[in-house]
Design an enzyme around this catalytic site. Structure first.
Site, PDB file in Angstrom:
ATOM      1  N   HIS B  60       0.840  -1.210   0.000  1.00 16.86           N
ATOM      2  CA  HIS B  60       0.000   0.000   0.000  1.00 16.86           C
ATOM      3  C   HIS B  60       0.873   1.258   0.000  1.00 16.86           C
ATOM      4  O   HIS B  60       1.279   1.735   1.050  1.00 16.86           O
ATOM      5  CB  HIS B  60      -0.924  -0.005   1.232  1.00 16.86           C
ATOM      6  N   HIS B  62       1.639   5.200  -2.109  1.00 16.38           N
ATOM      7  CA  HIS B  62       1.210   6.222  -3.071  1.00 16.38           C
ATOM      8  C   HIS B  62       2.475   6.839  -3.671  1.00 16.38           C
ATOM      9  O   HIS B  62       3.229   7.488  -2.959  1.00 16.38           O
ATOM     10  CB  HIS B  62       0.378   7.294  -2.371  1.00 16.38           C
ATOM     11  N   ARG B  64       2.299   8.801  -6.450  1.00 20.48           N
ATOM     12  CA  ARG B  64       1.893  10.127  -6.940  1.00 20.48           C
ATOM     13  C   ARG B  64       2.158  10.403  -8.413  1.00 20.48           C
ATOM     14  O   ARG B  64       1.970  11.530  -8.858  1.00 20.48           O
ATOM     15  CB  ARG B  64       2.561  11.240  -6.124  1.00 20.48           C
ATOM     16  N   ASN B  94      -4.740   6.295  -7.111  1.00 16.32           N
ATOM     17  CA  ASN B  94      -5.290   7.655  -7.061  1.00 16.32           C
ATOM     18  C   ASN B  94      -4.313   8.683  -7.629  1.00 16.32           C
ATOM     19  O   ASN B  94      -3.975   9.669  -7.001  1.00 16.32           O
ATOM     20  CB  ASN B  94      -5.688   8.031  -5.623  1.00 16.32           C
ATOM     21  N   HIS B 232      -5.522  -0.530   5.962  1.00 16.61           N
ATOM     22  CA  HIS B 232      -5.182   0.317   7.123  1.00 16.61           C
ATOM     23  C   HIS B 232      -6.285   0.484   8.172  1.00 16.61           C
ATOM     24  O   HIS B 232      -6.807   1.573   8.361  1.00 16.61           O
ATOM     25  CB  HIS B 232      -4.666   1.676   6.682  1.00 16.61           C
ATOM     26  N   ASP B 306       0.898   2.614   3.779  1.00 18.13           N
ATOM     27  CA  ASP B 306       0.070   3.685   3.205  1.00 18.13           C
ATOM     28  C   ASP B 306       0.944   4.936   3.003  1.00 18.13           C
ATOM     29  O   ASP B 306       0.528   6.050   3.306  1.00 18.13           O
ATOM     30  CB  ASP B 306      -1.144   3.990   4.094  1.00 18.13           C
TER      31      ASP B 306
HETATM   32 ZN   LIG Z   1      -3.733   4.952   0.916  1.00 19.69          ZN
END
Ligand SMILES: [Zn+2]
Lengths: 326, 425
Positions: B60, B62, B64, B94, B232, B306
């Site tokens: 998990h 990010h 970007r 995302n 999470h 995360d």
């Molecule tokens: Zn996340």
């Protein structure tokens, strides 16, 4: 006892509170003289930074600063667009450049005056931040109460209304407790949080709250604008269940209770029209005492001297973020 | 050729560290044993006292990119992973554009091949642009190896859409990862609803906003015969909900916990410190204790960070304006060691199982072990040394972490992936 900023009541010591209330008494005596100005802040500049409109608090601070002979500047805040923290940061840079000595700030975001305080050497006074604190309101409330009860220890203040969103409730109840006053809350179950301070009794029933035998009933302004969802069905029902209706005013008059309200009042919501003529209403006293309290606060704080010579805050931030590029 | 002498070898199957020499030849573990003879031309590293363990895998993160390269890129993100002893990651979708089609996924994977020194996998969206309305190009993404589907921070709010997606994607062997949150309850600010949110005067997000969706998504997965992975988890009742569903045994559910939810509470936010602003929010000590219990017990299959970088510029705003998220890759292993392994709360076997083996099993990847014949994919960790998380130390482009400028016990000394030494201190 020198402090740079007044951001909250929570961190104030009892001696500091007593000192400010005493000073306020002295300043209030000035008001009866023909010349109301003293040169305490001669040559100092006070900047008013109001992101939320507030005629009452704004003019109270302005009058207080002028009576101390300070120069007052209103920083133009575009209420429609400048509400985000990012633009506030740019404003802080401008403030540094203006070398103002005091900044009076009101903002809808909790904690924002503290952020300004950490980034400027000016003395920052929190004039209300979100649902966090409103320290000068609490001081003027305490001052108003002490005028009626010189030794307020053991007196009881019932705060009625939207406790959840109210910075006044937080600051005033914290301060009153520090002075030995007992505080209780009354309001709709949706607006009196179960996880608030454990030392404050909570009522959701008016009769039960009255049975607690308060000396003062402190009504909070119903702020529909702060409610992103509905917390009670409508203001008519609110008035009926939690407001001071004509019938309740008769009971309050009978018991000789004082009534307070931080203003501006929503007539017919928190209280019926007749309260405005009630001889034990302290609402106008609160407004008047706001000026001397704010004079005491401005006079008491000590701005942090010269602005340190350093590159701009944003430039520094950007430098540190580019320095770690691969 | 590399000979590690007297390393203390960790594995998921035993809390006991076994002291041994390990010989790595051409990226493979060729021999393990006491006092191995030094082959000619071999580089010898004295690993005495240090722990040798299979490298971590973070399911998990990010990164970007595309869209927010000012916060992180695939290069800086994967270097941060290596810095923390991690040799594989799963990106969340995302990005901008969101990873909801074969085209956008292909771009990321192509970039990752060129710009990262470790394998970077990506999850895909459940719905187009994570809007919760139309299904994303699910099978198209599968052809590129996508296994995990998630709308990430935007919980798929319409249960009918999620149920249909689950029925559809399960046929392709894909699974779902859920960020659990009822947006109407949670509000825009990441702070636990409770004593602290009241004191700070900020609208809080109650734990039930998370717990409702944990339960909902497991029920949906059960109805669809799907596998759901709960991301999470931050609350005690969230952990207990998963525990209860797992004990029934009639639905495939896995779950993860992040180091910051084990370590910090809403009390840490104190003076509106935006480094503690994350979603789901930090809750109370009772929640932390329950999460640790869940991790040790196995309610949580894996640890994932995360890793959510934001620029200092963005995080330097006031608490309400600042974005949610905390970086975690650079600091993960050292913080787990410092706060849990060293004080004896759990052993190295748990770290290996939950942070190396299980996340790879979740993704259907081979699990590295320190055994003869295996590919060398390992970390050498010095339990006596310390790490100071200065800005210079961090390889992530952002340093939005409470660990900044803190010194913790333990240090990642060496990261090996096959024939390559990715990191050496
Ligand atoms: Zn996340």
């Amino acid at each position: 006892m020198a402090r740079k900023d007044l951001l909250d009541i929570a961190s104030l010591h009892r001696e500091e509170i007593e000192f400010l209330l005493d000073q306020s008494t002295s300043f209030k005596k000035l008001f009866t003289r023909s010349v109301k100005k003293i040169p305490a802040l001669e040559g100092k500049s006070v900047l008013m930074l109001f992101y939320e409109a507030s005629t009452r608090t704004h003019s109270s601070f302005e009058v207080a600063a002028k009576r101390l002979s300070a120069e007052v500047t209103n920083f133009d805040v575009d209420h429609s667009s400048i509400t985000k923290g990012e633009s506030v940061r740019e404003t802080i840079e401008t403030l540094q450049a203006m070398r103002t000595d005091y900044i009076v700030v009101r903002h809808g975001h909790s904690g924002l005056p503290g952020m300004i305080a950490r980034q400027t050497t000016a003395s920052v006074i929190n004039a209300g931040d979100g649902a966090h604190e409103h320290p000068t309101q609490a001081l003027l409330d305490a001052f108003t109460i002490k005028e009626k009860f010189p030794d307020p220890r053991g007196k009881k203040v019932l705060i009625i209304g939207d406790i959840l969103h109210s910075r006044v409730a937080r600051s005033t109840s914290t301060l009153l407790q520090k002075l030995g006053v007992e505080v209780a809350y009354l309001g709709p179950g949706s607006l009196v949080p179960k996880y608030g301070p454990t030392t404050i009794p909570r009522f959701t029933d008016y009769q039960a709250a009255m049975a607690w035998k308060p000396d003062i009933v402190y009504l909070l302004r119903v702020q529909m604008e702060r409610q992103d969802v509905q917390f009670f069905p409508n203001v008519r029902e609110y008035h009926r269940v939690y407001g001071i209706t004509n019938a309740r005013l008769a009971e309050i008059r009978d018991r000789g209770l004082y009534i307070m309200h931080p203003g501006p009042v929503n007539r017919g919501v928190e209280l019926c029209d007749a309260v405005m003529d009630y001889e034990r209403s302290l609402i106008t006293n609160q407004v008047e005492n706001g000026i001397s309290i704010r004079m005491a606060v401005l006079d008491w704080l000590t701005p942090g001297g010269e602005f340190p010579k350093q590159e701009s805050y944003i430039a520094r931030q950007q430098a540190s973020s580019t320095a770690i590029l691969p | 050729m590399l000979l590690l002498q007297n390393a203390r070898i960790a594995s998921e199957n035993s809390p006991v560290l076994v002291e041994s020499d390990v010989l790595i030849v051409e990226g493979k573990i060729q021999d393990i044993g006491k006092s191995l003879t030094i082959p000619e031309g071999a580089r010898v590293i004295d690993a005495r006292g240090r722990v040798l363990m299979p490298a971590m895998f973070d399911a998990h993160v990010h990164f970007r990119a595309p869209g927010f390269e000012n916060k992180e890129t695939i290069t800086t993100g994967s270097e941060a992973a290596i810095n923390g002893g991690i040799t594989g990651v799963v990106m969340m979708p995302n990005t901008r554009p969101a990873l909801d089609s074969a085209t956008s996924v292909a771009t990321v994977l192509d970039n990752a091949k060129r710009k990262a020194r470790i394998p970077v996998y990506t999850s895909g969206c459940v719905t187009k642009d994570r809007q919760g309305k139309e299904l994303a190009e699910i099978e198209g993404m599968r052809t590129l190896g996508v296994k995990m589907l998630t709308d990430d921070g935007d919980t798929t709010s319409d249960p009918a859409v999620l149920l249909r997606a689950m029925q559809y994607a399960t046929e392709f062997g894909m699974f779902f990862a859920s960020h659990c949150e009822v947006p109407e309850l949670a509000g825009p600010r990441a702070l636990n609803e409770g004593v602290m949110s009241y004191r700070l005067g900020i609208k809080g997000s109650p734990a039930c906003a998370e717990e409702i969706i944990i339960d909902r998504d497991i029920r949906l997965a059960r109805a669809a015969g799907a596998h759901v992975h709960i991301q999470h988890v931050s609350s005690k009742l969230g952990m207990e909900t998963i525990r209860w569903w797992k004990s029934r045994g009639d639905v495939k559910v896995t779950a993860e916990v992040a180091p910051h939810h084990l370590l910090f509470t809403d009390e840490h936010i104190g003076d509106y410190d935006t480094n503690y602003k994350m979603n789901p929010p930090l809750r109370t000590q009772a929640d932390c204790d329950a999460l640790l219990e869940g991790l040790i017990e196995g309610v949580f299959d894996l640890i994932a960070t995360d890793h959510a970088p934001h620029t200092p510029f963005e995080k330097a705003q006031d608490f309400i304006s600042a974005p949610n998220g905390i970086t975690g890759l650079d600091t993960a292993l050292v913080s787990l060691y410092h706060f849990f392994v060293e004080p004896g709360k759990f052993g190295w076997d748990l770290v290996v199982k939950r942070y190396s083996a299980e996340p790879r099993r979740l993704m259907g990847l081979p699990v590295p072990t320190i055994e003869v014949g295996q590919q060398a994919e390992c970390v050498l960790f010095d339990t006596d040394a310390e790490t100071t998380f200065t800005r210079e130390f961090m390889k992530s482009k952002s340093q939005n972490t409470p660990f900044i400028d803190q010194t913790l016990k333990g240090r990642v000394d060496l990261v090996i992936l096959g024939t390559e030494i990715l990191l050496e201190r």
